[in-house]
Write a protein that holds these residues in place. Structure first.
Motif, PDB file in Angstrom:
ATOM      1  N   ASP A  61      46.749  35.102  51.305  1.00  0.00           N
ATOM      2  CA  ASP A  61      47.309  34.460  50.120  1.00  0.00           C
ATOM      3  C   ASP A  61      48.299  35.414  49.448  1.00  0.00           C
ATOM      4  O   ASP A  61      48.039  36.612  49.324  1.00  0.00           O
ATOM      5  CB  ASP A  61      46.167  34.105  49.156  1.00  0.00           C
ATOM      6  N   HIS A  62      49.439  34.884  49.038  1.00  0.00           N
ATOM      7  CA  HIS A  62      50.447  35.734  48.385  1.00  0.00           C
ATOM      8  C   HIS A  62      51.312  34.855  47.470  1.00  0.00           C
ATOM      9  O   HIS A  62      52.467  34.571  47.751  1.00  0.00           O
ATOM     10  CB  HIS A  62      51.280  36.503  49.405  1.00  0.00           C
ATOM     11  N   SER A  63      50.672  34.480  46.373  1.00  0.00           N
ATOM     12  CA  SER A  63      51.258  33.461  45.489  1.00  0.00           C
ATOM     13  C   SER A  63      52.654  33.780  44.974  1.00  0.00           C
ATOM     14  O   SER A  63      53.456  32.878  44.784  1.00  0.00           O
ATOM     15  CB  SER A  63      50.348  33.224  44.289  1.00  0.00           C
ATOM     16  N   CYS A  64      52.948  35.038  44.707  1.00  0.00           N
ATOM     17  CA  CYS A  64      54.257  35.363  44.122  1.00  0.00           C
ATOM     18  C   CYS A  64      55.331  35.568  45.181  1.00  0.00           C
ATOM     19  O   CYS A  64      56.472  35.886  44.854  1.00  0.00           O
ATOM     20  CB  CYS A  64      54.159  36.577  43.203  1.00  0.00           C
ATOM     21  N   GLY A  65      54.952  35.419  46.444  1.00  0.00           N
ATOM     22  CA  GLY A  65      55.941  35.605  47.512  1.00  0.00           C
ATOM     23  C   GLY A  65      56.093  37.060  47.919  1.00  0.00           C
ATOM     24  O   GLY A  65      57.063  37.425  48.580  1.00  0.00           O
ATOM     25  N   GLY A  66      55.143  37.898  47.509  1.00  0.00           N
ATOM     26  CA  GLY A  66      55.168  39.299  47.961  1.00  0.00           C
ATOM     27  C   GLY A  66      56.059  40.202  47.152  1.00  0.00           C
ATOM     28  O   GLY A  66      56.631  41.156  47.691  1.00  0.00           O
ATOM     29  N   VAL A  67      56.187  39.918  45.847  1.00  0.00           N
ATOM     30  CA  VAL A  67      57.075  40.746  45.013  1.00  0.00           C
ATOM     31  C   VAL A  67      56.324  41.458  43.875  1.00  0.00           C
ATOM     32  O   VAL A  67      56.911  41.773  42.840  1.00  0.00           O
ATOM     33  CB  VAL A  67      58.263  39.924  44.453  1.00  0.00           C
ATOM     34  N   CYS A  68      55.056  41.742  44.073  1.00  0.00           N
ATOM     35  CA  CYS A  68      54.272  42.513  43.096  1.00  0.00           C
ATOM     36  C   CYS A  68      54.214  41.829  41.724  1.00  0.00           C
ATOM     37  O   CYS A  68      54.331  42.477  40.697  1.00  0.00           O
ATOM     38  CB  CYS A  68      54.855  43.929  42.965  1.00  0.00           C
ATOM     39  N   ALA A  69      54.016  40.515  41.733  1.00  0.00           N
ATOM     40  CA  ALA A  69      53.951  39.798  40.469  1.00  0.00           C
ATOM     41  C   ALA A  69      52.677  38.960  40.355  1.00  0.00           C
ATOM     42  O   ALA A  69      52.603  38.046  39.534  1.00  0.00           O
ATOM     43  CB  ALA A  69      55.183  38.905  40.315  1.00  0.00           C
ATOM     44  N   CYS A  70      51.677  39.238  41.193  1.00  0.00           N
ATOM     45  CA  CYS A  70      50.379  38.576  41.087  1.00  0.00           C
ATOM     46  C   CYS A  70      49.365  39.550  41.684  1.00  0.00           C
ATOM     47  O   CYS A  70      49.707  40.690  41.934  1.00  0.00           O
ATOM     48  CB  CYS A  70      50.370  37.237  41.844  1.00  0.00           C
ATOM     49  N   SER A  71      48.143  39.098  41.913  1.00  0.00           N
ATOM     50  CA  SER A  71      47.200  39.996  42.587  1.00  0.00           C
ATOM     51  C   SER A  71      46.477  39.255  43.702  1.00  0.00           C
ATOM     52  O   SER A  71      45.438  39.695  44.166  1.00  0.00           O
ATOM     53  CB  SER A  71      46.208  40.582  41.578  1.00  0.00           C
ATOM     54  N   THR A  72      47.060  38.149  44.139  1.00  0.00           N
ATOM     55  CA  THR A  72      46.369  37.330  45.139  1.00  0.00           C
ATOM     56  C   THR A  72      46.347  37.969  46.521  1.00  0.00           C
ATOM     57  O   THR A  72      45.557  37.566  47.368  1.00  0.00           O
ATOM     58  CB  THR A  72      47.019  35.936  45.245  1.00  0.00           C
ATOM     59  N   CYS A  73      47.187  38.959  46.764  1.00  0.00           N
ATOM     60  CA  CYS A  73      47.217  39.598  48.085  1.00  0.00           C
ATOM     61  C   CYS A  73      46.352  40.858  48.113  1.00  0.00           C
ATOM     62  O   CYS A  73      46.503  41.690  49.008  1.00  0.00           O
ATOM     63  CB  CYS A  73      48.646  39.913  48.500  1.00  0.00           C
ATOM     64  N   HIS A  74      45.433  40.953  47.142  1.00  0.00           N
ATOM     65  CA  HIS A  74      44.529  42.110  47.051  1.00  0.00           C
ATOM     66  C   HIS A  74      43.768  42.326  48.364  1.00  0.00           C
ATOM     67  O   HIS A  74      43.166  41.411  48.897  1.00  0.00           O
ATOM     68  CB  HIS A  74      43.552  41.841  45.894  1.00  0.00           C
ATOM     69  N   ALA A 108      48.547  43.884  49.355  1.00  0.00           N
ATOM     70  CA  ALA A 108      49.013  43.878  50.748  1.00  0.00           C
ATOM     71  C   ALA A 108      50.532  43.854  50.847  1.00  0.00           C
ATOM     72  O   ALA A 108      51.105  44.396  51.793  1.00  0.00           O
ATOM     73  CB  ALA A 108      48.417  42.677  51.491  1.00  0.00           C
ATOM     74  N   CYS A 109      51.184  43.259  49.857  1.00  0.00           N
ATOM     75  CA  CYS A 109      52.647  43.139  49.931  1.00  0.00           C
ATOM     76  C   CYS A 109      53.366  44.434  49.582  1.00  0.00           C
ATOM     77  O   CYS A 109      54.560  44.578  49.845  1.00  0.00           O
ATOM     78  CB  CYS A 109      53.143  42.013  49.035  1.00  0.00           C
ATOM     79  N   GLN A 110      52.639  45.393  48.980  1.00  0.00           N
ATOM     80  CA  GLN A 110      53.261  46.652  48.550  1.00  0.00           C
ATOM     81  C   GLN A 110      52.758  47.848  49.339  1.00  0.00           C
ATOM     82  O   GLN A 110      53.267  48.953  49.196  1.00  0.00           O
ATOM     83  CB  GLN A 110      52.967  46.894  47.052  1.00  0.00           C
TER      84      GLN A 110
HETATM   85  S1  FES Z   1      51.819  38.561  46.790  1.00  0.00           S
HETATM   86 FE1  FES Z   1      51.905  38.709  44.675  1.00  0.00          FE
HETATM   87  S2  FES Z   1      51.543  40.780  44.410  1.00  0.00           S
HETATM   88 FE2  FES Z   1      51.454  40.642  46.526  1.00  0.00          FE
END
Ligand code: FES
Length: 135
Positions: A61-74, A108-110
């Motif tokens: 799951d990566h709700s913000c599209g992988g730009v460090c704007a959520c925490s769903t990719c924890h 995961a995105c960062q």
């Molecule tokens: S996908 Fe939103 S912070 Fe990683």
């Protein structure tokens, strides 16, 4: 859709220079990440765990599209944590919002391993029902 969040600190990362093994728990899916297979057209930083997961058909799951704007990719980096880039303050701030925070938690995105160690990551229980795979 890959993107860059202009509101966050630029992430210092070293892309892997060699192949490394990346295992996703609890599914026990093992992939080999090769420097040649890193693509920038997937969500997350190039070379990130999210990037590698999507390349392997594992849809974390990566709700913000992988730009460090959520925490769903924890994720929790159970092995190889030291070979990953340092988390920025922006990442730490987002992680503070994640349930079940652990000293080895990352987004995961960062999180970009440098390839010097094998990596084992655990997808937290509360995110698992969102994970799908194409295998
Ligand atoms: S996908 Fe939103 S912070 Fe990683």
């Amino acid at each position: 859709m890959a993107g860059i969040n202009p509101y966050i600190e630029r992430v210092e990362q070293e892309l892997p220079k060699q192949k490394y093994e990346l295992t996703f728990l609890p599914m026990q899916i093992k992939v080999v990440v090769s420097p040649d297979s890193i693509k920038s057209d997937f969500d997350g930083l190039p070379g990130s765990i999210l990037n590698a997961a999507l390349e392997a058909g594992i849809d974390i799951d990566h709700s913000c599209g992988g730009v460090c704007a959520c925490s769903t990719c924890h994720i929790i980096v159970k092995e190889g944590f030291e070979s990953c880039n340092d988390a920025t303050e922006d990442e730490e701030d987002m992680l503070d919002l994640a349930p079940g925070l652990n000293p080895k938690s990352r987004l995961a995105c960062q999180c970009v391993p440098d390839g010097s160690q094998r990596i084992i990551v655990e997808i937290p229980e509360w995110n698992r029902n969102l994970v799908s795979e194409d295998h």
